[in-house]
Design an enzyme around this catalytic site. Structure first.
Site, PDB file in Angstrom:
ATOM      1  N   LYS A 300       0.958  -8.899   0.137  1.00 25.11           N
ATOM      2  CA  LYS A 300       2.252  -8.691  -0.264  1.00 25.11           C
ATOM      3  C   LYS A 300       3.025 -10.071  -0.460  1.00 25.11           C
ATOM      4  O   LYS A 300       2.912 -11.157  -0.037  1.00 25.11           O
ATOM      5  CB  LYS A 300       2.968  -7.867   0.855  1.00 25.11           C
ATOM      6  CG  LYS A 300       2.526  -6.489   0.764  1.00 25.11           C
ATOM      7  CD  LYS A 300       3.267  -5.465   1.803  1.00 25.11           C
ATOM      8  CE  LYS A 300       2.700  -4.144   1.374  1.00 25.11           C
ATOM      9  NZ  LYS A 300       3.054  -3.241   2.689  1.00 25.11           N
ATOM     10  N   ARG A 335      -3.976  -2.177   7.221  1.00 21.84           N
ATOM     11  CA  ARG A 335      -4.157  -1.583   5.908  1.00 21.84           C
ATOM     12  C   ARG A 335      -4.448  -3.014   5.181  1.00 21.84           C
ATOM     13  O   ARG A 335      -3.294  -3.671   4.667  1.00 21.84           O
ATOM     14  CB  ARG A 335      -2.989  -0.838   5.344  1.00 21.84           C
ATOM     15  CG  ARG A 335      -3.091  -0.085   4.103  1.00 21.84           C
ATOM     16  CD  ARG A 335      -2.030   0.517   3.697  1.00 21.84           C
ATOM     17  NE  ARG A 335      -1.821   1.302   2.603  1.00 21.84           N
ATOM     18  CZ  ARG A 335      -1.569   0.422   1.235  1.00 21.84           C
ATOM     19  NH1 ARG A 335      -0.956  -0.683   1.238  1.00 21.84           N
ATOM     20  NH2 ARG A 335      -1.747   1.263   0.017  1.00 21.84           N
TER      21      ARG A 335
HETATM   22  C1  7PJ Z   1       1.939   0.409   2.311  1.00 22.08           C
HETATM   23  C2  7PJ Z   1       1.594   1.539   2.297  1.00 22.08           C
HETATM   24  C3  7PJ Z   1       2.059   0.110   3.829  1.00 22.08           C
HETATM   25  C4  7PJ Z   1       1.430   2.270   4.523  1.00 22.08           C
HETATM   26  C5  7PJ Z   1       1.575   0.687   0.376  1.00 22.08           C
HETATM   27  C6  7PJ Z   1       1.021  -2.334  -1.443  1.00 22.08           C
HETATM   28  C7  7PJ Z   1       2.265  -1.305  -1.610  1.00 22.08           C
HETATM   29  N1  7PJ Z   1       1.351   2.655   3.222  1.00 22.08           N
HETATM   30  N2  7PJ Z   1       1.279   1.948   0.853  1.00 22.08           N
HETATM   31  N3  7PJ Z   1       1.800   0.881   4.692  1.00 22.08           N
HETATM   32  N4  7PJ Z   1       2.040  -0.099   1.379  1.00 22.08           N
HETATM   33  N5  7PJ Z   1       1.450   3.039   5.466  1.00 22.08           N
HETATM   34  O1  7PJ Z   1      -0.078  -1.998  -0.925  1.00 22.08           O
HETATM   35  O2  7PJ Z   1       1.431  -3.431  -1.346  1.00 22.08           O
HETATM   36  O3  7PJ Z   1       2.285  -1.033   4.082  1.00 22.08           O
HETATM   37  S1  7PJ Z   1       1.641   0.408  -1.668  1.00 22.08           S
END
Ligand code: 7PJ
Length: 361
Positions: A300, A335
């Site tokens: 990020k 994640r």
């Molecule tokens: C996240 C997400 C996060 C959860 C995205 C990216 C943007 N779902 N979906 N947590 N980020 N739960 O992957 O940078 O931080 S999309």
């Protein structure tokens, strides 16, 4: 509504969780082989926040006055072992691997152009040790345009079906749309991951409850298109806590039991750098919600802001540091894009922390 007291476990150290509750040996954290030695007590009144760290003995002996009941509920929530999530035990950090099916996704956009490529990518992540595969067809990165229901379904459904037929790994669907949740559930996904914490689509709370699936509730402020323009908080870590606590309550009221919920403070979603790092440094606070905590910081923008790495692909070292910082605060799920690297980092961190090589399965 704002809480007037928060409790954050601090001084985390490794210990078997079946050792009994000796206060001088710390207290067990959420059923993990981790204990906390002290707590940070945060008293909040309007814009004033008083934070201090107290030893467990003092925390128990002290008269908390009108805060007593709230304080003991929070402590109980921090200690209580977490239930399995979609069958996965949460006594060690679990890895959620990201499978983007979006032509405009910021870090691997365009690479996974076809469903087959996304399926192959997911299978590779599963082989590398992902516990969950997170499939998303709507880019929610800052500034992204919304995607129609038809387009989102056309992107994700073949990938869900392809992966479900080929792997036992848990699958989550990253969506804000109730209809996508419904179709994904019918195709056999295990978890709903909603970056709007089931607030975006008026049907989503009822549909998520109807599917009986586990749900990840993420904090976000504003819509992806504009959310990072001018986010406002009174005190970000605690405002995020209040929001997640309300969403947990809304889910319970809609018939989704707490044992099926996960909370995520939403790094990068309506947050400037100083907000993101404030949340990261307070991560263990969210254990007091009484549900597992997920951290998504992989590749990020905050890593670019800290280290000047404009290309997301160059942000792997920063992503690993973020995952370890989360694990050190007891985060149960990370994640990530880079599953093999994260697995290696977590395994070495765990071995070094615990002095044993027997922890990570
Ligand atoms: C996240 C997400 C996060 C959860 C995205 C990216 C943007 N779902 N979906 N947590 N980020 N739960 O992957 O940078 O931080 S999309």
């Amino acid at each position: 509504m704002q809480r007037s007291i928060y409790i954050r476990p601090v001084g985390l150290f490794p210990a078997p969780s079946d050792e009994g509750d000796k206060a001088w040996g710390g207290l067990p954290l959420t059923g993990q082989p981790l204990r906390f030695a002290a707590v940070e007590i945060i008293e909040r009144n309007g814009k004033t926040t008083i934070r201090r760290i107290v030893a467990l003995g003092e925390a128990f002996e002290r008269d908390w006055g009108r805060h007593t009941l709230a304080a003991s509920d929070l402590l109980e929530a921090i200690r209580e072992p977490r239930m399995r999530l979609a069958g996965l035990s949460l006594d060690r950090p679990r890895i959620m691997g990201i499978v983007n099916v979006t032509p405009d996704s910021f870090s691997d956009g365009g690479m996974l152009g076809s469903a087959q490529d996304a399926i192959d990518h997911g299978l590779r992540l599963a082989e590398e040790g992902a516990d969950i595969l997170d499939i998303g067809g709507e880019s929610t990165r800052p500034g992204a345009d919304p995607v129609s229901l038809e387009e989102e379904l056309a992107r994700v459904m073949p990938v869900i079906e392809g992966l479900r037929a080929r792997t036992e790994v848990r699958i989550s669907i990253d969506t804000r749309k109730a209809e996508v949740m419904r179709c994904a559930a019918a195709a056999g996904v295990d978890i709903v991951n909603d970056v709007s914490a089931l607030t975006h689509d008026p049907q989503s709370l009822a549909v998520a409850a109807e599917t009986g699936l586990s749900v990840i509730l993420m904090h976000s402020q504003g819509d992806p298109k504009t959310m990072n323009k001018d986010p406002q908080y009174s005190d970000v870590a605690f405002d995020v806590f209040d929001f997640l606590e309300k969403r947990v309550a809304a889910c319970e009221a809609a018939g989704i039991p707490k044992s099926k919920l996960v909370a995520d403070p939403g790094i990068g979603f309506g947050k400037h750098l100083h907000h993101n790092v404030a949340v990261m440094s307070a991560l263990s606070l969210y254990h007091a919600l009484g549900v597992p905590v997920l951290l998504g910081a992989s590749r990020k923008k905050l890593i670019d802001h800290i280290c000047d790495v404009p290309n997301p692909k160059d942000r792997v070292p920063g992503s690993l540091a973020a995952a370890l910082a989360g694990a050190a605060q007891g985060v149960q799920i990370v994640r990530v894009h880079d599953v093999a690297a994260t697995r290696q980092a977590l395994a070495v961190w765990q071995a070094a922390l615990s002095g044993t090589d027997k922890i990570l399965g």
